[in-house]
Design an enzyme around this catalytic site. Structure first.
Site, PDB file in Angstrom:
ATOM      1  N   ASN A 293      27.366  17.326  29.678  1.00  0.00           N
ATOM      2  CA  ASN A 293      27.621  17.117  31.104  1.00  0.00           C
ATOM      3  C   ASN A 293      28.927  16.362  31.268  1.00  0.00           C
ATOM      4  OD1 ASN A 293      26.723  16.739  34.073  1.00  0.00           O
ATOM      5  ND2 ASN A 293      27.122  14.637  33.413  1.00  0.00           N
ATOM      6  N   GLU A 294      29.844  16.938  32.016  1.00  0.00           N
ATOM      7  CA  GLU A 294      31.104  16.308  32.396  1.00  0.00           C
ATOM      8  C   GLU A 294      31.818  15.655  31.212  1.00  0.00           C
ATOM      9  OE1 GLU A 294      30.099  13.831  35.757  1.00  0.00           O
ATOM     10  OE2 GLU A 294      29.842  15.578  37.063  1.00  0.00           O
ATOM     11  N   PRO A 295      32.148  16.443  30.188  1.00  0.00           N
ATOM     12  CA  PRO A 295      32.812  15.866  29.014  1.00  0.00           C
ATOM     13  C   PRO A 295      34.271  15.497  29.260  1.00  0.00           C
ATOM     14  CG  PRO A 295      32.613  18.238  28.778  1.00  0.00           C
ATOM     15  CD  PRO A 295      31.841  17.871  30.003  1.00  0.00           C
TER      16      PRO A 295
ATOM     17  N   ALA B 107      30.901  22.438  31.690  1.00  0.00           N
ATOM     18  CA  ALA B 107      30.200  21.507  32.604  1.00  0.00           C
ATOM     19  C   ALA B 107      31.096  20.360  33.043  1.00  0.00           C
ATOM     20  CB  ALA B 107      28.923  20.970  31.952  1.00  0.00           C
TER      21      ALA B 107
ATOM     22  N   HIS C 193      31.577  21.507  37.852  1.00  0.00           N
ATOM     23  CA  HIS C 193      31.008  20.821  38.997  1.00  0.00           C
ATOM     24  C   HIS C 193      32.002  20.795  40.147  1.00  0.00           C
ATOM     25  CE1 HIS C 193      28.235  18.420  36.045  1.00  0.00           C
ATOM     26  NE2 HIS C 193      27.978  19.723  36.081  1.00  0.00           N
TER      27      HIS C 193
END
Length: 567
Positions: free
Chosen positions: A179-181, A217, A259
């Site tokens: 998630n959101e790397p 992501a 996102h």
């Protein structure tokens, strides 16, 4: 807006499939899934006529107490003994997935974050950490110390899933790495994320060849930010980069995630007015789709695995007073406007984009505290009723046109002062009031037509009333029942009733029941019989049809669902 808004629907003219792309929800705290409140809310989604809904949650691989708290969760799926040998315990991991399935939904499995025994121990060297649990603070965001051990871990998890649920069932799920790397959720480099993806993809598909896996992501993509850089790096790597695991060229990528948020509302209990922007979220999606096309992946399904008005689900009114919109009809009209415009964007570009609402519930919170949730103390917010409206739409869209639709040039002017690396405060003042929507027809029986209309302005403090004139052509002749459901300040709005009851922090008894009763989806007017004369044929020549005309008013922030059902 003072003039009447004219909407025209041609029920005889289909424009393509409406694939119910909104059937995606998620939340940080994986352990909330199986709480009584969590199961109750998931069951509401599972009972909707277009279920299953796909459920994404964070922290599934983390170590901890296995009791959910805001912004953290754990399953203790992986530990090691004193000799470094792996110990697997799937008790909580299975409980989370089983609950999602038992409530009539499907898992959107996030593969993350890093189990404590696998973490690169460099995280312990950070001098700024002063807490008692460095792993919980930041350790789970680090890469593995040994990518081969990560590969074994993912392979073991995948084989367990195959044995427990079967490959045919799992082929209907989604999998996503991390998630959101591009921000604090990943303390590795972009190349190290690509390496993690290579090892993950190989191990997952070795056990589950039909599983669908995505990345990266990342957060919202603007013209000059790290998310854009990571997206380009990752897609180029999957296309023709060196595979760190196999030493081949490229890596399998089944679909793509990123996102998009309409604003950032930070913790500031005296913050000046700030609101979400529909146009900004759509703009980020356009920029992401441009990158995806440029890198050669325009044929891939896209999931905006967090698509929200703002970026902090667990924050509430006490943290930032602008969070007030989440309790009200504004949240419902914002989502209706955003999802409709994303659908229009998909049609214009010939792509598939599915938005996921990052919202759930928080156990034991004060009633209407302003967190980004579908319900509060078991009382559904207006936004939940929007999903009840969405779920009633059929699978085939028909023509809907109006004279108050969104003008993208106005959006561009209003968000022009946004820093393309990090959006700044936006008040919504001067924003357009958009009145538009979606219309569908039941093509199997021709017995139903649904028309979803929304009115939305980004300015939360604009309160006007708009006269709506809806002309419906192309209905088969005969008798119909017309129902009109409404979400606004007065209808399908438990928050309004809560205010009337004195804003109790923990309502009980008759007070609670009155508020909860107001949380259901309500009719705007009583159902009525409508006769469509035989002259109103299903011909595609709508100019020759007399049609049916409806007139009503809508506030600035409202959603209506008109349903024609043949009797």
């Amino acid at each position: 807006m003072t003039a009447t808004c004219h909407i025209t629907v041609d029920a005889a003219h289909t424009t393509g499939a409406l694939d119910h792309a909104w059937r995606y929800i998620g939340y940080d705290e994986c352990n909330y899934t199986y709480t009584p409140e969590g199961k109750e809310l998931l069951a509401k989604f599972g009972a909707l006529p277009d279920a299953p809904y796909y459920v994404r949650t964070h922290f599934m691989f983390c170590n901890g107490s296995c009791h959910g708290t805001q912004k953290f969760g754990s399953s203790n799926i992986y530990r090691e003994n004193a000799d470094g040998n792996a110990i697997y315990d799937f008790t909580y991991y299975d409980l989370i997935l089983d609950t999602i399935l038992a409530t009539g939904n499907k898992p959107f499995v996030e593969l993350g974050f890093m189990p404590e025994p696998l973490v690169d121990p460099k995280y312990k060297e950070q001098p700024e950490l002063g807490g008692v649990n460095r792993y919980r603070e930041v350790g789970w965001t680090y890469p593995p110390a040994d990518y081969a051990k990560w590969h074994d871990f993912i392979g073991t998890v995948a084989r367990h899933l195959a044995d427990r649920y079967g490959s045919a069932e799992i082929a209907t799920w989604y999998f996503e790495l991390w998630n959101e790397p591009d921000i604090f959720y990943w303390h590795g480099t972009d190349d190290e994320y690509c390496m993690l993806f290579d090892y993950t993809e190989h191990a997952l598909h070795e056990a589950l060849p039909s599983a669908r896996l995505s990345g990266p992501a990342c957060t919202g993509i603007f013209l000059h930010n790290g998310s854009r850089t990571l997206m380009k790096t990752f897609l180029a790597h999957c296309r023709d980069g060196h595979n760190f695991c196999t030493n081949n060229t490229g890596t399998r990528l089944d679909f793509i995630t990123f996102h998009a948020k309409g604003s950032w509302l930070p913790g500031n209990d005296t913050a000046a007015k700030s609101v979400p922007s529909v146009g900004s979220l759509v703009h980020q999606t356009e920029l992401a789709l441009d990158v995806i096309k440029e890198e050669g992946f325009a044929d891939r399904e896209v999931v905006i695995s967090e698509a929200d008005p703002d970026g902090w689900a667990a924050g509430g009114i006490a943290d930032n007073p602008n969070m007030r919109f989440r309790n009200t009809e504004y949240y419902a009209s914002y989502v209706a406007a955003t999802y409709t415009r994303l659908h229009e964007l998909c049609v214009s570009r010939g792509v598939t984009v599915r938005p996921l609402a990052w919202a759930f519930m928080f156990p034991q919170e004060e009633c209407f505290s302003g967190t980004r949730t579908f319900s509060t103390q078991g009382i559904d917010k207006p936004v939940m009723n929007l999903f009840r409206m969405f779920a009633q739409l059929d699978d085939t869209a028909v023509t809907l046109n109006g004279d108050a639709e969104a003008d993208p040039s106005i959006d561009r002017a209003l968000i022009a002062d946004f820093d393309e690396a990090a959006p700044t405060r936006y008040t919504g003042e001067g924003a357009q009031t958009v009145i538009a929507g979606l219309a569908t027809r039941d093509t199997e029986t021709n017995d139903a037509v649904h028309i979803l209309l929304y009115s939305h302005c980004d300015d939360i403090d604009l309160h006007e009333t708009h006269d709506i004139d809806v002309q419906i052509n192309g209905l088969q002749p005969g008798r119909y029942q017309l129902t009109h459901q409404r979400i606004d300040h007065d209808y399908s709005n438990a928050h309004t009733r809560w205010l009337i009851e004195g804003s109790p922090k923990y309502p009980t008894g008759d007070q609670y029941e009155a508020i909860k009763q107001a949380s259901t989806l309500h009719d705007f007017v009583p159902a009525q019989a409508i006769v469509v004369p035989s002259s109103n044929t299903a011909s595609t020549d709508t100019s020759a049809q007399s049609g049916i005309t409806l007139q009503f008013a809508m506030p600035t922030h409202a959603v209506s669902l008109l349903t024609f059902t043949r009797l």
